[in-house]
Design a protein around this motif. Structure first.
Motif, PDB file in Angstrom:
ATOM      1  N   VAL A  18       0.504  -1.282  -0.032  1.00 61.22           N
ATOM      2  CA  VAL A  18       0.002  -0.519  -0.042  1.00 61.22           C
ATOM      3  C   VAL A  18       0.458   1.232  -0.070  1.00 61.22           C
ATOM      4  CG1 VAL A  18      -1.778   1.426   1.601  1.00 61.22           C
ATOM      5  CG2 VAL A  18      -1.987  -1.454   0.968  1.00 61.22           C
ATOM      6  N   LEU A  19       1.961   0.832   0.731  1.00 59.21           N
ATOM      7  CA  LEU A  19       2.601   2.707   0.352  1.00 59.21           C
ATOM      8  C   LEU A  19       3.120   2.870  -0.400  1.00 59.21           C
ATOM      9  CD1 LEU A  19       4.386   1.930   4.248  1.00 59.21           C
ATOM     10  CD2 LEU A  19       2.985   4.027   3.893  1.00 59.21           C
ATOM     11  N   LEU A  20       3.983   1.796  -1.036  1.00 61.93           N
ATOM     12  CA  LEU A  20       4.628   1.304  -2.374  1.00 61.93           C
ATOM     13  C   LEU A  20       3.391   2.169  -3.755  1.00 61.93           C
ATOM     14  CD1 LEU A  20       6.995  -1.532  -2.413  1.00 61.93           C
ATOM     15  CD2 LEU A  20       7.486   0.353  -2.663  1.00 61.93           C
ATOM     16  N   ILE A  21       2.173   1.832  -3.395  1.00 60.98           N
ATOM     17  CA  ILE A  21       1.480   2.429  -4.665  1.00 60.98           C
ATOM     18  C   ILE A  21       1.033   3.970  -4.285  1.00 60.98           C
ATOM     19  CG2 ILE A  21      -0.962   2.208  -4.646  1.00 60.98           C
ATOM     20  CD1 ILE A  21      -0.723  -0.511  -4.089  1.00 60.98           C
ATOM     21  N   ASP A  22       1.535   4.210  -2.971  1.00 63.95           N
ATOM     22  CA  ASP A  22       0.827   5.795  -2.433  1.00 63.95           C
ATOM     23  C   ASP A  22       2.319   6.454  -3.040  1.00 63.95           C
ATOM     24  OD1 ASP A  22       0.429   7.674  -0.913  1.00 63.95           O
ATOM     25  OD2 ASP A  22       1.792   7.295   0.283  1.00 63.95           O
ATOM     26  N   ALA A  23       3.368   6.210  -3.227  1.00 62.53           N
ATOM     27  CA  ALA A  23       4.483   6.923  -3.090  1.00 62.53           C
ATOM     28  C   ALA A  23       4.356   6.802  -5.066  1.00 62.53           C
ATOM     29  CB  ALA A  23       6.191   5.578  -2.797  1.00 62.53           C
ATOM     30  N   ILE A  24       4.055   5.293  -5.528  1.00 64.77           N
ATOM     31  CA  ILE A  24       3.625   6.202  -6.854  1.00 64.77           C
ATOM     32  C   ILE A  24       2.984   6.685  -7.813  1.00 64.77           C
ATOM     33  CG2 ILE A  24       3.155   4.730  -9.443  1.00 64.77           C
ATOM     34  CD1 ILE A  24       4.616   1.811  -7.950  1.00 64.77           C
ATOM     35  N   LEU A  25       1.502   6.971  -6.306  1.00 66.71           N
ATOM     36  CA  LEU A  25       0.038   7.939  -6.815  1.00 66.71           C
ATOM     37  C   LEU A  25       1.138   9.178  -6.491  1.00 66.71           C
ATOM     38  CD1 LEU A  25      -2.348   6.004  -6.345  1.00 66.71           C
ATOM     39  CD2 LEU A  25      -1.751   6.443  -8.040  1.00 66.71           C
ATOM     40  N   ASN A  26       1.577   9.426  -5.861  1.00 68.25           N
ATOM     41  CA  ASN A  26       2.028  11.513  -5.451  1.00 68.25           C
ATOM     42  C   ASN A  26       3.621  10.617  -5.620  1.00 68.25           C
ATOM     43  OD1 ASN A  26       0.052  11.549  -3.981  1.00 68.25           O
ATOM     44  ND2 ASN A  26       0.659   9.927  -1.946  1.00 68.25           N
ATOM     45  N   TRP A  27       4.025  10.577  -6.980  1.00 67.67           N
ATOM     46  CA  TRP A  27       5.398  10.699  -7.511  1.00 67.67           C
ATOM     47  C   TRP A  27       5.689  12.133  -7.509  1.00 67.67           C
ATOM     48  CZ3 TRP A  27       9.826   8.693  -5.929  1.00 67.67           C
ATOM     49  CH2 TRP A  27      11.129   9.198  -7.018  1.00 67.67           C
ATOM     50  N   ASN A  28       4.678  12.201  -8.821  1.00 72.49           N
ATOM     51  CA  ASN A  28       5.043  13.776  -9.422  1.00 72.49           C
ATOM     52  C   ASN A  28       4.310  14.836  -8.659  1.00 72.49           C
ATOM     53  OD1 ASN A  28       5.814  12.591 -11.992  1.00 72.49           O
ATOM     54  ND2 ASN A  28       4.158  12.092 -12.376  1.00 72.49           N
ATOM     55  N   THR A  29       3.830  15.049  -7.467  1.00 70.03           N
ATOM     56  CA  THR A  29       2.628  15.605  -6.781  1.00 70.03           C
ATOM     57  C   THR A  29       3.515  16.798  -5.677  1.00 70.03           C
ATOM     58  OG1 THR A  29       1.327  14.133  -5.872  1.00 70.03           O
ATOM     59  CG2 THR A  29       0.722  15.798  -7.776  1.00 70.03           C
ATOM     60  N   ASN A  30       4.385  14.971  -4.369  1.00 68.99           N
ATOM     61  CA  ASN A  30       5.015  15.701  -3.545  1.00 68.99           C
ATOM     62  C   ASN A  30       5.726  14.561  -3.279  1.00 68.99           C
ATOM     63  OD1 ASN A  30       5.896  15.975  -1.177  1.00 68.99           O
ATOM     64  ND2 ASN A  30       3.643  15.874   0.195  1.00 68.99           N
ATOM     65  N   ARG A  31       7.291  14.999  -3.712  1.00 65.34           N
ATOM     66  CA  ARG A  31       8.067  13.957  -3.833  1.00 65.34           C
ATOM     67  C   ARG A  31       8.580  13.340  -2.493  1.00 65.34           C
ATOM     68  NH1 ARG A  31      12.123  13.107  -9.035  1.00 65.34           N
ATOM     69  NH2 ARG A  31       9.849  13.441  -9.638  1.00 65.34           N
ATOM     70  N   GLY A  32       8.838  14.677  -1.695  1.00 67.69           N
ATOM     71  CA  GLY A  32       8.817  13.924  -0.390  1.00 67.69           C
ATOM     72  C   GLY A  32       8.373  12.879   0.114  1.00 67.69           C
TER      73      GLY A  32
END
Length: 65
Positions: A18-32
């Motif tokens: 779930v955290l990896l999916i969250d990271a992929i979905l937010n990569w362009n908007t909030n990289r931190g």
């Protein structure tokens, strides 16, 4: 109770996915936040591996008795 913990350990893998999916979905908007999610996912996978290894050692020790 041991069977319960055998299945609970897979919850760590689910949380990591779930955290990896969250990271992929937010990569362009909030990289931190994405870096934080990836780091925490790696941590959860390490906890899973540690707990699985520890549980197996306990099972082997209990079989020897």
């Amino acid at each position: 109770m041991n069977k319960f913990w055998k299945y609970v350990q897979y919850g760590y893998v689910v949380v990591a996915v779930v955290l990896l999916i969250d990271a992929i979905l937010n990569w362009n908007t909030n990289r931190g936040q994405s870096y934080f999610s990836i780091g925490f996912a790696i941590f959860m996978l390490l906890v899973f591996l540690f707990k699985r290894n520890f549980r197996r050692k306990l099972e082997q020790r209990n079989k020897q008795r």
